[in-house]
Design a protein around this motif. Structure first.
Motif, PDB file in Angstrom:
ATOM      1  N   VAL A  11       0.370  -1.016   0.140  1.00  0.00           N
ATOM      2  CA  VAL A  11      -0.075   0.151  -0.108  1.00  0.00           C
ATOM      3  C   VAL A  11       1.192   1.324  -0.260  1.00  0.00           C
ATOM      4  O   VAL A  11       1.287   1.458   0.607  1.00  0.00           O
ATOM      5  N   PHE A  22      -5.925   0.422   5.376  1.00  0.00           N
ATOM      6  CA  PHE A  22      -5.996  -0.657   4.735  1.00  0.00           C
ATOM      7  C   PHE A  22      -5.740  -2.043   5.205  1.00  0.00           C
ATOM      8  O   PHE A  22      -6.415  -2.831   4.851  1.00  0.00           O
ATOM      9  N   VAL A  33      -0.257  -6.865   3.663  1.00  0.00           N
ATOM     10  CA  VAL A  33      -0.105  -5.398   3.553  1.00  0.00           C
ATOM     11  C   VAL A  33       1.041  -4.992   4.192  1.00  0.00           C
ATOM     12  O   VAL A  33       1.602  -4.845   5.858  1.00  0.00           O
ATOM     13  N   LEU A 130      -8.924   4.778  -5.551  1.00  0.00           N
ATOM     14  CA  LEU A 130      -7.473   3.405  -5.510  1.00  0.00           C
ATOM     15  C   LEU A 130      -7.684   3.284  -6.532  1.00  0.00           C
ATOM     16  O   LEU A 130      -8.882   2.958  -7.926  1.00  0.00           O
TER      17      LEU A 130
END
Length: 202
Positions: A11, A22, A33, A130
């Protein structure tokens, strides 16, 4: 739409609060992530005048540096009485030369609304775009919005950014007064992620 089947995702942000959001939103999909700081990545210069343009810059930079798929967002607050400002300059309004101070940014929103003699309520929306980018160059774009209004004075100590002055439609508390679970269930970012779910197999 291409399905995302990888188990690791960068991310592309240095914002700890955004990264935590997130991680929580993507946890149900078994995706590991990481953020820019985990890879020692610099923050690329955002030179576009749209949310999608700036998100694309960040996602492509992370992919190029790591060789991993990357998800970047560009998000901001649009205040209708201010002609959509701060918009893509949402973070810029918080810059001090010694880091970002969002109290200063929120005070500027209030100051400019007062200077313009705009009566309450002050309609606004949070926007999130996004961009999901694969190492082979394929990209998917997802957008989400949270309608509401900005209020003064600031209220609440949770959240981040402009959360203390934003009351979402249908609520009487700010994002910063909500628990994370409630906010993450209906925020602009959550709504964009809902559209991302098709890529993740839902």
């Amino acid at each position: 739409m291409r399905r995302f089947t990888e188990k690791s995702l960068v991310v592309a942000t240095h914002n700890a609060g955004k990264l935590d959001e997130f991680r929580a939103l993507l946890a149900p999909f078994g995706v590991t992530v990481t953020g820019n700081a985990d890879h020692g990545l610099p923050e690329p210069e955002e030179t576009e005048d749209t949310f999608v343009g700036n998100a694309r810059i960040k996602a492509r930079a992370a992919v190029a540096a790591t060789g991993l798929p990357a998800l970047a967002d560009d998000s901001g607050l649009e205040v209708f009485d201010l002609g959509g400002q701060p918009g893509v300059h949402t973070a810029d309004w918080a810059e001090t030369g010694e880091g970002r101070d969002f109290d200063i940014a929120m005070e500027r929103v209030h100051r400019e609304l007062t200077a313009g003699n705009h009566p309450a309520p002050h309609g606004a929306r949070f926007c999130c775009t996004l961009v999901l980018c694969w190492p082979d160059g394929h990209e998917e774009v997802f957008e989400g919005h949270a309608q509401g209004q900005v209020v003064w004075p600031m209220r609440g100590a949770r959240g981040h950014g402009y959360d203390p002055i934003f009351v979402p439609e249908g609520y009487d508390v700010t994002f910063a007064e909500m628990d994370a679970e409630t906010k993450n269930g209906m925020s602009h970012r959550a709504r964009a992620v809902e559209k991302l779910r098709a890529c993740l197999g839902e």
